[in-house]
Design a protein around this motif. Sequence first.
Motif, PDB file in Angstrom:
ATOM      1  N   PHE A  74     -30.625  29.194 -21.338  1.00 44.35           N
ATOM      2  CA  PHE A  74     -30.187  30.474 -20.757  1.00 44.35           C
ATOM      3  C   PHE A  74     -31.385  31.250 -20.202  1.00 44.35           C
ATOM      4  O   PHE A  74     -32.443  31.312 -20.824  1.00 44.35           O
ATOM      5  CB  PHE A  74     -29.487  31.300 -21.839  1.00 44.35           C
ATOM      6  CG  PHE A  74     -28.974  32.639 -21.375  1.00 44.35           C
ATOM      7  CD1 PHE A  74     -27.798  32.731 -20.641  1.00 44.35           C
ATOM      8  CD2 PHE A  74     -29.659  33.810 -21.688  1.00 44.35           C
ATOM      9  CE1 PHE A  74     -27.322  33.961 -20.232  1.00 44.35           C
ATOM     10  CE2 PHE A  74     -29.189  35.040 -21.282  1.00 44.35           C
ATOM     11  CZ  PHE A  74     -28.012  35.117 -20.552  1.00 44.35           C
ATOM     12  N   LYS A  75     -31.232  31.832 -19.020  1.00 43.03           N
ATOM     13  CA  LYS A  75     -32.298  32.591 -18.375  1.00 43.03           C
ATOM     14  C   LYS A  75     -32.086  34.090 -18.606  1.00 43.03           C
ATOM     15  O   LYS A  75     -31.060  34.645 -18.233  1.00 43.03           O
ATOM     16  CB  LYS A  75     -32.338  32.302 -16.865  1.00 43.03           C
ATOM     17  CG  LYS A  75     -32.568  30.829 -16.533  1.00 43.03           C
ATOM     18  CD  LYS A  75     -33.891  30.331 -17.100  1.00 43.03           C
ATOM     19  CE  LYS A  75     -34.141  28.874 -16.726  1.00 43.03           C
ATOM     20  NZ  LYS A  75     -35.366  28.331 -17.363  1.00 43.03           N
ATOM     21  N   MET A  76     -33.083  34.733 -19.195  1.00 41.69           N
ATOM     22  CA  MET A  76     -33.023  36.164 -19.493  1.00 41.69           C
ATOM     23  C   MET A  76     -33.383  36.980 -18.255  1.00 41.69           C
ATOM     24  O   MET A  76     -34.222  36.574 -17.448  1.00 41.69           O
ATOM     25  CB  MET A  76     -33.996  36.493 -20.620  1.00 41.69           C
ATOM     26  CG  MET A  76     -33.807  35.686 -21.890  1.00 41.69           C
ATOM     27  SD  MET A  76     -32.398  36.239 -22.853  1.00 41.69           S
ATOM     28  CE  MET A  76     -33.067  37.768 -23.506  1.00 41.69           C
ATOM     29  N   GLN A  77     -32.781  38.158 -18.129  1.00 43.55           N
ATOM     30  CA  GLN A  77     -33.076  39.063 -17.014  1.00 43.55           C
ATOM     31  C   GLN A  77     -34.249  39.962 -17.413  1.00 43.55           C
ATOM     32  O   GLN A  77     -34.100  41.152 -17.696  1.00 43.55           O
ATOM     33  CB  GLN A  77     -31.835  39.884 -16.677  1.00 43.55           C
ATOM     34  CG  GLN A  77     -30.647  39.021 -16.248  1.00 43.55           C
ATOM     35  CD  GLN A  77     -29.410  39.843 -15.956  1.00 43.55           C
ATOM     36  OE1 GLN A  77     -29.463  40.853 -15.264  1.00 43.55           O
ATOM     37  NE2 GLN A  77     -28.276  39.405 -16.503  1.00 43.55           N
ATOM     38  N   MET A  78     -35.431  39.375 -17.427  1.00 48.11           N
ATOM     39  CA  MET A  78     -36.591  40.028 -18.016  1.00 48.11           C
ATOM     40  C   MET A  78     -37.016  41.289 -17.263  1.00 48.11           C
ATOM     41  O   MET A  78     -37.485  42.253 -17.877  1.00 48.11           O
ATOM     42  CB  MET A  78     -37.746  39.036 -18.113  1.00 48.11           C
ATOM     43  CG  MET A  78     -37.467  37.875 -19.062  1.00 48.11           C
ATOM     44  SD  MET A  78     -37.208  38.429 -20.780  1.00 48.11           S
ATOM     45  CE  MET A  78     -38.895  38.831 -21.247  1.00 48.11           C
ATOM     46  N   ASP A  79     -36.892  41.316 -15.951  1.00 45.64           N
ATOM     47  CA  ASP A  79     -37.287  42.512 -15.204  1.00 45.64           C
ATOM     48  C   ASP A  79     -36.440  43.715 -15.606  1.00 45.64           C
ATOM     49  O   ASP A  79     -36.956  44.834 -15.754  1.00 45.64           O
ATOM     50  CB  ASP A  79     -37.168  42.263 -13.700  1.00 45.64           C
ATOM     51  CG  ASP A  79     -38.247  41.321 -13.176  1.00 45.64           C
ATOM     52  OD1 ASP A  79     -39.259  41.149 -13.878  1.00 45.64           O
ATOM     53  OD2 ASP A  79     -38.066  40.743 -12.087  1.00 45.64           O
ATOM     54  N   GLU A  80     -35.140  43.487 -15.790  1.00 42.43           N
ATOM     55  CA  GLU A  80     -34.260  44.585 -16.206  1.00 42.43           C
ATOM     56  C   GLU A  80     -34.587  45.035 -17.620  1.00 42.43           C
ATOM     57  O   GLU A  80     -34.601  46.237 -17.912  1.00 42.43           O
ATOM     58  CB  GLU A  80     -32.797  44.153 -16.092  1.00 42.43           C
ATOM     59  CG  GLU A  80     -32.320  43.944 -14.664  1.00 42.43           C
ATOM     60  CD  GLU A  80     -30.823  43.690 -14.597  1.00 42.43           C
ATOM     61  OE1 GLU A  80     -30.074  44.384 -15.328  1.00 42.43           O
ATOM     62  OE2 GLU A  80     -30.408  42.799 -13.842  1.00 42.43           O
ATOM     63  N   TYR A  81     -34.843  44.095 -18.511  1.00 44.73           N
ATOM     64  CA  TYR A  81     -35.207  44.462 -19.877  1.00 44.73           C
ATOM     65  C   TYR A  81     -36.525  45.231 -19.907  1.00 44.73           C
ATOM     66  O   TYR A  81     -36.681  46.188 -20.657  1.00 44.73           O
ATOM     67  CB  TYR A  81     -35.324  43.213 -20.762  1.00 44.73           C
ATOM     68  CG  TYR A  81     -34.004  42.640 -21.189  1.00 44.73           C
ATOM     69  CD1 TYR A  81     -33.146  43.360 -22.024  1.00 44.73           C
ATOM     70  CD2 TYR A  81     -33.609  41.372 -20.787  1.00 44.73           C
ATOM     71  CE1 TYR A  81     -31.928  42.827 -22.427  1.00 44.73           C
ATOM     72  CE2 TYR A  81     -32.396  40.826 -21.186  1.00 44.73           C
ATOM     73  CZ  TYR A  81     -31.558  41.557 -22.002  1.00 44.73           C
ATOM     74  OH  TYR A  81     -30.359  41.036 -22.403  1.00 44.73           O
ATOM     75  N   ARG A  82     -37.482  44.811 -19.088  1.00 44.49           N
ATOM     76  CA  ARG A  82     -38.784  45.475 -19.073  1.00 44.49           C
ATOM     77  C   ARG A  82     -38.637  46.936 -18.645  1.00 44.49           C
ATOM     78  O   ARG A  82     -39.214  47.839 -19.268  1.00 44.49           O
ATOM     79  CB  ARG A  82     -39.741  44.741 -18.132  1.00 44.49           C
ATOM     80  CG  ARG A  82     -41.156  45.323 -18.147  1.00 44.49           C
ATOM     81  CD  ARG A  82     -42.105  44.493 -17.308  1.00 44.49           C
ATOM     82  NE  ARG A  82     -42.360  43.183 -17.915  1.00 44.49           N
ATOM     83  CZ  ARG A  82     -41.821  42.039 -17.492  1.00 44.49           C
ATOM     84  NH1 ARG A  82     -40.985  42.018 -16.467  1.00 44.49           N
ATOM     85  NH2 ARG A  82     -42.110  40.910 -18.094  1.00 44.49           N
TER      86      ARG A  82
END
Length: 353
Positions: free
Chosen positions: A221-229
């Motif tokens: 699964f690919k996390m939406q890291m930019d949004e989380y950051r």
Amino acid sequence: MNRHKIVTFGELLLRFSKPYHLRLTQGDMFTSKYGGSEANVAVSLATQGEDVTYITRLPNTPVGHAGAMNLAQLGVNTSQVIYGGQRIGTYYFEPAAGMRAPKVIYDRANSAYFDLEPGMIPWREILKDCAYFHVSGITAAISQQAAQATFEALDIADELGVTVCFDINYRKNLWKYEGADPRGVLSHMLSRCDMMFGDAVEFDWLTQHPQPPFTALDSTFKMQMDEYRAWFDELHATYPRVKNWMMGMRNEISSKHHTLTGLLWTEGQLLQAPIMDIPDVIDPVGVGDAFMGGWLHAITLFPDDRQKQLNYSLAAAALKNTIPGDFNLSTEEEIMDVMEQRHNQDTLYKTYQ
């Protein structure tokens, strides 16, 4: 490894369940175990070799003393537990099965901890040589006087320069006292803390700011890291004292099949742990506490490596899913083995992409 004195504070509970996945309305026998969030963290830390003291108030009865003895047998320092009141708090747990959701029923009113008041606990003596003080939202949820005792402890921890660790632990069914304001109280607690842990649902509730959903079916699964950051940057701007934020994330594919990961925001950097695929969950109670216990121990293991701190915390939480009861009884060696196995799997997976 450098050991640091850690103090945890909360209510010790007696947990009742029916054996063999019976419903609470079935059968004529209960099994019992001691537990409770902050006690779970203490046991986890003691099992991993830390010097940890647990603070609570228990009834001066065989049941209360048995609870303290249970923790002491697992390596927790219970010498500062105070005694008084009439009863120990309890909860009844019915585990999930198939499409049936788990059920938790609390019975904590008028417990020894419920009647705890400021001035009962000698906080200056307890915290004078303490490195970390761990509390959770539950410590302030039980009663108004327990909330006041919690803030008394936070005041003294601040005065003594102790690092404060906080777990949101929002339990909506506990906030029953007159004038209770859970979001306001927990926000105030958070503003007084240096390290914070919570699961994704609790983060959403506290901030009223939805985040990208974690819907992993497996480790790819690919996390939406930019949004989380961006989301964590906003959180830190709201609560600038908190320098380290850890969030546990779970997707319950079925009652026995979960995926689990974690994020760590620290000084503007956002780290992601590997995704753990857990196909045979035995008992998910206390997984967040295992995260917290793993994190506090990982700080001593890997003081200069935040990624390893996060990965170790996740491995501790993943292992808790395999252990019946509230307590994570996994040793440092066992957790390290799981962490290394997951690292090797990730390396192999990336090699063949």
